[in-house]
Design a protein around this motif. Structure first.
Motif, short mmCIF file in Angstrom:
data_model
loop_
_atom_site.label_atom_id
_atom_site.label_comp_id
_atom_site.label_asym_id
_atom_site.label_seq_id
_atom_site.Cartn_x
_atom_site.Cartn_y
_atom_site.Cartn_z
N GLY A 283 8.17 -9.42 -19.35
CA GLY A 283 6.93 -9.02 -18.70
C GLY A 283 7.00 -9.04 -17.19
O GLY A 283 6.02 -8.74 -16.51
N GLU A 284 8.16 -9.37 -16.66
CA GLU A 284 8.33 -9.45 -15.21
C GLU A 284 8.40 -8.05 -14.60
O GLU A 284 9.09 -7.17 -15.12
N ALA A 285 7.67 -7.85 -13.50
CA ALA A 285 7.67 -6.54 -12.84
C ALA A 285 8.98 -6.31 -12.10
O ALA A 285 9.54 -7.24 -11.50
N GLY A 286 9.48 -5.08 -12.17
CA GLY A 286 10.72 -4.72 -11.50
C GLY A 286 10.63 -3.30 -10.97
O GLY A 286 9.54 -2.74 -10.87
N PRO A 287 11.77 -2.71 -10.66
CA PRO A 287 11.77 -1.33 -10.15
C PRO A 287 11.11 -0.36 -11.14
O PRO A 287 11.38 -0.42 -12.35
N GLY A 288 10.27 0.49 -10.63
CA GLY A 288 9.58 1.45 -11.47
C GLY A 288 8.84 2.47 -10.62
O GLY A 288 9.10 2.58 -9.41
N LEU A 289 7.91 3.16 -11.20
CA LEU A 289 7.17 4.18 -10.46
C LEU A 289 6.37 3.55 -9.32
O LEU A 289 6.25 4.13 -8.23
N LYS A 290 5.82 2.37 -9.54
CA LYS A 290 5.04 1.70 -8.49
C LYS A 290 5.92 1.37 -7.28
O LYS A 290 5.55 1.70 -6.14
N THR A 291 7.04 0.74 -7.52
CA THR A 291 7.90 0.35 -6.39
C THR A 291 8.44 1.58 -5.68
O THR A 291 8.63 1.57 -4.45
N TYR A 292 8.69 2.65 -6.42
CA TYR A 292 9.20 3.87 -5.81
C TYR A 292 8.13 4.50 -4.93
O TYR A 292 8.40 4.91 -3.79
N ALA A 295 7.84 2.45 -1.80
CA ALA A 295 8.95 2.67 -0.88
C ALA A 295 8.79 3.98 -0.12
O ALA A 295 9.19 4.10 1.04
N LEU A 296 8.16 4.96 -0.78
CA LEU A 296 7.90 6.24 -0.12
C LEU A 296 6.73 6.15 0.85
O LEU A 296 6.49 7.08 1.63
N GLY A 297 6.00 5.05 0.79
CA GLY A 297 4.83 4.90 1.66
C GLY A 297 3.65 5.75 1.22
O GLY A 297 2.80 6.10 2.04
N ALA A 298 3.59 6.07 -0.08
CA ALA A 298 2.53 6.94 -0.58
C ALA A 298 1.17 6.28 -0.47
O ALA A 298 0.97 5.15 -0.93
N LYS A 299 0.22 6.99 0.15
CA LYS A 299 -1.13 6.46 0.36
C LYS A 299 -2.16 7.30 -0.40
O LYS A 299 -1.97 8.49 -0.65
N ASP A 300 -3.24 6.65 -0.75
CA ASP A 300 -4.39 7.33 -1.34
C ASP A 300 -5.16 7.97 -0.19
O ASP A 300 -5.68 7.27 0.68
N LEU A 307 -1.12 4.22 -2.72
CA LEU A 307 -1.48 5.01 -3.89
C LEU A 307 -1.30 4.20 -5.18
O LEU A 307 -2.12 4.30 -6.10
N SER A 308 -0.25 3.41 -5.23
CA SER A 308 0.00 2.61 -6.43
C SER A 308 -1.14 1.64 -6.70
O SER A 308 -1.50 1.38 -7.86
N GLU A 309 -1.74 1.09 -5.65
CA GLU A 309 -2.87 0.18 -5.81
C GLU A 309 -4.08 0.92 -6.39
O GLU A 309 -4.78 0.40 -7.27
N SER A 310 -4.32 2.12 -5.89
CA SER A 310 -5.45 2.91 -6.38
C SER A 310 -5.25 3.29 -7.84
O SER A 310 -6.19 3.27 -8.64
N ILE A 311 -4.02 3.65 -8.19
CA ILE A 311 -3.72 4.00 -9.58
C ILE A 311 -3.94 2.79 -10.48
O ILE A 311 -4.56 2.90 -11.55
N ASN A 312 -3.44 1.64 -10.07
CA ASN A 312 -3.62 0.43 -10.89
C ASN A 312 -5.09 0.04 -11.00
O ASN A 312 -5.53 -0.43 -12.06
N THR A 313 -5.84 0.24 -9.95
CA THR A 313 -7.28 -0.04 -10.00
C THR A 313 -7.96 0.87 -11.02
O THR A 313 -8.83 0.43 -11.79
N GLN A 314 -7.55 2.14 -11.05
CA GLN A 314 -8.13 3.06 -12.01
C GLN A 314 -7.69 2.73 -13.43
O GLN A 314 -8.47 2.87 -14.38
N PHE A 315 -6.46 2.31 -13.60
CA PHE A 315 -6.00 1.85 -14.91
C PHE A 315 -6.88 0.70 -15.41
O PHE A 315 -7.26 0.65 -16.59
N GLN A 316 -7.21 -0.21 -14.51
CA GLN A 316 -8.05 -1.36 -14.88
C GLN A 316 -9.44 -0.90 -15.29
O GLN A 316 -10.03 -1.43 -16.25
#
Length: 374
Positions: A283-292, A295-300, A307-316
């Motif tokens: 269950g430990e988080a590692g390299p994946g779409l979020k970390t990628y 690393a790209l600096g993708a923003k909402d 952007l990854s934070e916004s996506i995870n917030t919407q998942f929740q």
């Protein structure tokens, strides 16, 4: 003396400039190294998830054989329990419908619902019928087994009569064996490729072109969330995608209705875990779409957050709607359908982020089509 100084200067120059034709090593941003992400997802999530599923599937296969050998209340109960456990485990690997799984079209043979009762009856009557053509999708896999062990009668006595006293009892038992055996064969092919040459192929194809591993993976998983979680489990049964016309008979696990929410929850959580690169075992988080993405600096663009934070917030937000549902999605559609539509709407917001914002940030081209208005 002049020649001596000239020679000395030449040697000093060569000593200082030796290897100057080679560029200085540049620091590597591991987060942007797609081979790292692909390797981690394959070895930490995809393959272990298939291993976990196979354990559950093998137990279901064993219980199906015991039922076929001696159909009674005890063996039926054990078969049903193992079937439900395997079905839940399937939801954790169904999203990997790219590479070997796409090649074998395993999803279409494992989980197309609703099951075709007429098609199953025809296949039982004709043991030589093909299970390899698209017309056979709804006659096999978990939905077909659901019908065969939960839907052939109003109660256990009536179901067991189909396998003991009915004139076609032997044919029905044989069909259960046929379905399970075919599933076992397809699963073996998919897992064999992942544990064979395809693993290296997957990790090594690090480009962003249409045939690259990242493109195939992103397209396959975004499609899964959009069409098979959002639409299949909620949009179609609730009528949110059919001009408001509800279709409760199209819920997953129609004949064992009280596990439909569990199946949907498992599928949604598996997707969130995949996005966050969570190890299938630890269950430990590692390299994946979020970390990628990070690393790209993708923003909402609407909030300025990652952007990854916004996506995870919407998942929740989507998960909260899902978790509040009753165990039977069939009953929700029949008695409180708006909560099904609300769940669909929250998932639709996530679809837009995944399909538009995430793929744009990654420079991935969406290669599939879906009539959802996105």
């Amino acid at each position: 003396m002049k020649k001596y100084f000239a020679l000395l200067l030449t040697m000093l120059f060569l000593g200082c400039s030796g290897g100057s034709d080679k560029p200085d090593p540049q620091p590597t941003d591991e987060g942007k190294d797609r081979s790292v992400m692909l390797k981690a997802l394959a070895e930490n999530m995809i393959i272990p998830s298939y291993d976990q599923f196979k354990t559950k599937f093998d137990l279901m296969s064993e219980k199906s054989k015991a039922f076929a050998a001696k159909p009674d209340a005890q063996t039926l109960g054990a078969f049903r329990s193992a079937w439900a456990d395997a079905y839940v485990a399937w939801e954790r690997v169904e999203l990997f419908d790219f590479g070997p799984a796409e090649k074998q079209t395993i999803r279409n043979f494992f989980n197309i619902y609703p099951a075709s009762e007429a098609g199953i009856a025809a296949n039982i009557a004709d043991p030589t019928s093909s299970l390899e053509v698209p017309a056979s999708y709804a006659t096999q896999g978990f939905p077909a087994l659901d019908y065969l062990i939960n839907g052939l009668g109003a109660n256990d006595t009536a179901v067991l009569a189909q396998y003991t006293t009915d004139k076609d009892a032997a044919k029905k038992l044989a069909y259960i064996t046929r379905v399970v055996t075919r599933m076992e064969s397809l699963l073996g092919k998919v897992m064999g490729e992942w544990k064979g040459e395809y693993l290296n192929t997957f990790i090594s194809k690090t480009g962003l072109d249409i045939g690259s591993s990242t493109s195939l993976m992103v397209n396959g998983t975004v499609l899964h969330y959009e069409r098979y979680i959002r639409s299949g489990k909620f949009g179609i049964p609730s009528g949110a995608m059919a001009n408001g016309i509800a279709a409760p008979e199209k819920v997953e696990a129609f004949y064992k209705k009280d596990i439909s929410k569990t199946l949907a929850q498992t599928a949604h959580k598996a997707y969130v875990d995949f996005f966050n690169g969570r190890h299938a075992v630890t269950g430990e988080a590692g390299p994946g779409l979020k970390t990628y993405l990070d690393a790209l600096g993708a923003k909402d663009s609407s909030t300025g957050k990652l952007l990854s934070e916004s996506i995870n917030t919407q998942f929740q937000a989507a998960a909260a709607k899902l978790d509040a549902l009753k165990p039977s999605l069939y009953e929700e559609v029949k008695t409180n359908n708006q909560v099904m539509k609300d769940t669909y709407n929250e998932m639709q917001k996530a679809v837009r982020m995944l399909k538009v914002d995430m793929t744009s940030a990654m420079s991935i081209t969406i290669t599939y089509t879906d009539n959802d208005g996105d």
